[in-house]
Design a protein around this motif. Structure first.
Motif, PDB file in Angstrom:
ATOM      1  N   SER A  74      34.285  66.370  52.110  1.00  0.00           N
ATOM      2  CA  SER A  74      34.385  65.077  52.243  1.00  0.00           C
ATOM      3  C   SER A  74      32.877  64.538  51.998  1.00  0.00           C
ATOM      4  O   SER A  74      31.907  65.437  52.024  1.00  0.00           O
ATOM      5  CB  SER A  74      34.600  64.554  53.750  1.00  0.00           C
ATOM      6  N   TYR A  75      32.817  63.343  52.007  1.00  0.00           N
ATOM      7  CA  TYR A  75      31.336  62.743  51.440  1.00  0.00           C
ATOM      8  C   TYR A  75      30.458  62.960  52.877  1.00  0.00           C
ATOM      9  O   TYR A  75      29.347  63.521  52.447  1.00  0.00           O
ATOM     10  CB  TYR A  75      31.384  61.390  51.386  1.00  0.00           C
ATOM     11  N   LEU A  76      30.866  62.990  53.888  1.00  0.00           N
ATOM     12  CA  LEU A  76      29.887  63.236  55.190  1.00  0.00           C
ATOM     13  C   LEU A  76      29.534  64.823  55.076  1.00  0.00           C
ATOM     14  O   LEU A  76      28.476  64.913  55.336  1.00  0.00           O
ATOM     15  CB  LEU A  76      30.701  62.777  56.394  1.00  0.00           C
ATOM     16  N   ASP A  77      30.548  65.718  54.927  1.00  0.00           N
ATOM     17  CA  ASP A  77      30.326  67.083  55.048  1.00  0.00           C
ATOM     18  C   ASP A  77      29.192  67.474  53.929  1.00  0.00           C
ATOM     19  O   ASP A  77      28.275  68.219  54.095  1.00  0.00           O
ATOM     20  CB  ASP A  77      31.446  68.000  54.732  1.00  0.00           C
ATOM     21  N   LEU A  78      29.456  66.786  52.748  1.00  0.00           N
ATOM     22  CA  LEU A  78      28.629  66.883  51.498  1.00  0.00           C
ATOM     23  C   LEU A  78      27.159  66.527  51.912  1.00  0.00           C
ATOM     24  O   LEU A  78      26.254  67.392  51.725  1.00  0.00           O
ATOM     25  CB  LEU A  78      28.983  66.128  50.245  1.00  0.00           C
ATOM     26  N   SER A  79      27.163  65.299  52.531  1.00  0.00           N
ATOM     27  CA  SER A  79      25.671  64.951  52.866  1.00  0.00           C
ATOM     28  C   SER A  79      25.014  65.972  54.071  1.00  0.00           C
ATOM     29  O   SER A  79      23.793  66.135  53.845  1.00  0.00           O
ATOM     30  CB  SER A  79      25.858  63.533  53.383  1.00  0.00           C
TER      31      SER A  79
ATOM     32  N   VAL B  64      28.151  66.761  42.820  1.00  0.00           N
ATOM     33  CA  VAL B  64      29.492  65.987  43.383  1.00  0.00           C
ATOM     34  C   VAL B  64      29.187  64.965  44.302  1.00  0.00           C
ATOM     35  O   VAL B  64      29.819  63.730  44.064  1.00  0.00           O
ATOM     36  CB  VAL B  64      30.220  66.969  44.070  1.00  0.00           C
ATOM     37  N   LYS B  65      28.244  64.856  44.954  1.00  0.00           N
ATOM     38  CA  LYS B  65      28.045  63.480  45.779  1.00  0.00           C
ATOM     39  C   LYS B  65      27.658  62.540  44.815  1.00  0.00           C
ATOM     40  O   LYS B  65      27.998  61.477  45.041  1.00  0.00           O
ATOM     41  CB  LYS B  65      26.698  63.941  46.729  1.00  0.00           C
ATOM     42  N   HIS B  66      26.752  62.648  43.669  1.00  0.00           N
ATOM     43  CA  HIS B  66      26.222  61.772  43.054  1.00  0.00           C
ATOM     44  C   HIS B  66      27.454  61.264  42.187  1.00  0.00           C
ATOM     45  O   HIS B  66      27.518  59.857  41.950  1.00  0.00           O
ATOM     46  CB  HIS B  66      25.411  62.521  41.959  1.00  0.00           C
ATOM     47  N   GLU B  67      28.263  62.118  41.609  1.00  0.00           N
ATOM     48  CA  GLU B  67      29.462  61.602  40.997  1.00  0.00           C
ATOM     49  C   GLU B  67      30.471  60.665  41.635  1.00  0.00           C
ATOM     50  O   GLU B  67      30.946  59.759  41.501  1.00  0.00           O
ATOM     51  CB  GLU B  67      30.392  62.614  40.427  1.00  0.00           C
TER      52      GLU B  67
ATOM     53  N   SER C 173      32.499  55.269  43.249  1.00  0.00           N
ATOM     54  CA  SER C 173      32.435  54.140  44.216  1.00  0.00           C
ATOM     55  C   SER C 173      31.812  53.048  43.638  1.00  0.00           C
ATOM     56  O   SER C 173      32.021  51.872  44.239  1.00  0.00           O
ATOM     57  CB  SER C 173      31.671  54.576  45.462  1.00  0.00           C
ATOM     58  N   PHE C 174      30.550  52.860  43.048  1.00  0.00           N
ATOM     59  CA  PHE C 174      29.701  51.917  42.605  1.00  0.00           C
ATOM     60  C   PHE C 174      30.503  51.158  41.663  1.00  0.00           C
ATOM     61  O   PHE C 174      30.561  49.987  41.547  1.00  0.00           O
ATOM     62  CB  PHE C 174      28.369  52.382  41.917  1.00  0.00           C
ATOM     63  N   LEU C 175      31.331  51.911  40.630  1.00  0.00           N
ATOM     64  CA  LEU C 175      31.859  51.291  39.512  1.00  0.00           C
ATOM     65  C   LEU C 175      33.237  50.607  40.057  1.00  0.00           C
ATOM     66  O   LEU C 175      33.588  49.375  39.660  1.00  0.00           O
ATOM     67  CB  LEU C 175      32.517  52.538  38.510  1.00  0.00           C
ATOM     68  N   LEU C 176      33.894  51.167  41.343  1.00  0.00           N
ATOM     69  CA  LEU C 176      34.907  50.614  41.728  1.00  0.00           C
ATOM     70  C   LEU C 176      34.337  49.339  42.784  1.00  0.00           C
ATOM     71  O   LEU C 176      35.308  48.424  42.580  1.00  0.00           O
ATOM     72  CB  LEU C 176      35.675  51.445  42.892  1.00  0.00           C
TER      73      LEU C 176
END
Length: 337
Positions: A252-257, A299-302, A307-310
């Motif tokens: 998950s994004y949180l785990d990655l961070s 992976v986090k950057h991607e 998310s930015f594109l969406l």
């Protein structure tokens, strides 16, 4: 040696003798013998570590029965919390560390029971300070640091479900571990475990800077035990990093961070660790840490980019909808005119 130092040593010897007399007067002979062994292993007089046969006697005494384990732990903690002498305190902590490394599982369980809850076996010595002279002031900082390392050792061991301190000198094949991929599917606790392991490393890194104290035999032996804990901690970290192989994209994004932050903190300890343990640089370990961190950051950057594109697509869609609605309203107004 100054007269003040001589007087302090004499007082220390008298205190040891008084403690021995008190222990020998106890009617409970089994407990009395354990108390005597602990006192003799933690004298005021010597800057040398406790002799091996005394440490072995304390460890073996706790292997016999649960009451013996309680008696050993109580004797060590009574001695530790009743002294203001840094040598006595360091010896008590050194014996405790040996129990955590070489004692039976039952012995370890009772020694590490709720160390942070402020109970009788709490190692919280953050207020320990002997201001008698420069040496005792410096050694006091080592007492506070060592107690904190052992506290963190026990907290991390409970988090992992296994004890950090190895019973003998570790021989770890980092190449073999790095080339091995675990098939475990559960990763729910690994973030918490890595966080705890990194906290353990950070605690070790907080070692005092005093070069003089590191030349003292007792401090030198303490650092040997701590070095083994550090090596064991490296092993546990490396195992969890290897388990991440092929899974980073599913985190998950949180785990990655959180993991990226943990590994960044870990990398921040490298210089100090290399200074403390010159012979334990383990470049492969640090390469693995750097590699996994870069993989997670990618992976986090991607994900952030997607998310930015969406978000832009959603925003543009909203603008188009608003524009078409405005255009329709304008046409109706023109028709009405």
């Amino acid at each position: 040696m100054s007269s003040k130092r001589k007087l302090r040593d004499i007082i220390g010897i008298l205190k040891d003798k008084a403690s021995l007399i008190k222990a020998n007067l106890s009617t409970k002979r089994s407990i009395s013998s354990i108390q005597v062994t602990v006192i003799r292993a933690t004298t005021h007089a010597s800057a040398s570590p406790p002799r091996n046969h005394r440490i072995s006697a304390i460890i073996s005494a706790g292997d016999h029965s649960l009451p013996a384990i309680y008696a050993c732990i109580n004797a060590i903690m009574d001695r530790l919390h009743s002294t203001n002498n840094p040598y006595v305190a360091l010896k008590c902590l050194f014996i405790f560390h040996n129990i955590m490394a070489k004692g039976s599982l039952l012995y370890k369980d009772h020694a590490s029971f709720s160390p942070s809850s402020g109970g009788h076996n709490s190692l919280n010595l953050s207020g320990f300070y002997d201001k008698s002279d420069v040496e005792t002031r410096q050694l006091s900082s080592w007492v506070r640091w060592y107690a904190n390392v052992l506290e963190r050792n026990m907290i991390t061991s409970r988090t992992l479900g296994s004890y950090i301190s190895p019973s003998s000198r570790l021989s770890i094949n980092f190449d073999k571990i790095a080339s091995h991929k675990e098939n475990n599917t559960g990763f729910s606790n690994s973030v918490t475990e890595l966080e705890s392991l990194v906290c353990m490393v950070e605690g070790i890194c907080d070692a005092p800077e005093s070069q003089y104290c590191q030349k003292i035999d007792l401090v030198h032996e303490i650092m040997i035990l701590v070095a083994e804990d550090y090596r064991s901690t490296q092993y546990h970290i490396l195992i969890r990093l290897v388990e991440l192989t092929g899974r980073v994209s599913r985190l998950s994004y949180l785990d990655l961070s959180e993991l990226i932050l943990c590994l960044t903190r870990l990398e921040g300890c490298r210089k100090k660790l290399n200074e403390l343990f010159i012979r334990r640089k383990n470049d492969l370990f640090w390469e693995m840490v750097s590699q996994k961190k870069m993989e997670m950051e990618k992976v986090k950057h991607e994900r952030e980019r997607q998310s930015f594109l969406l978000w832009n697509v959603d925003e543009n869609s909203a603008e188009l909808t608003w524009s078409s609605q405005s255009f329709g309203k304008n046409q109706l107004l023109v028709a009405a005119v």
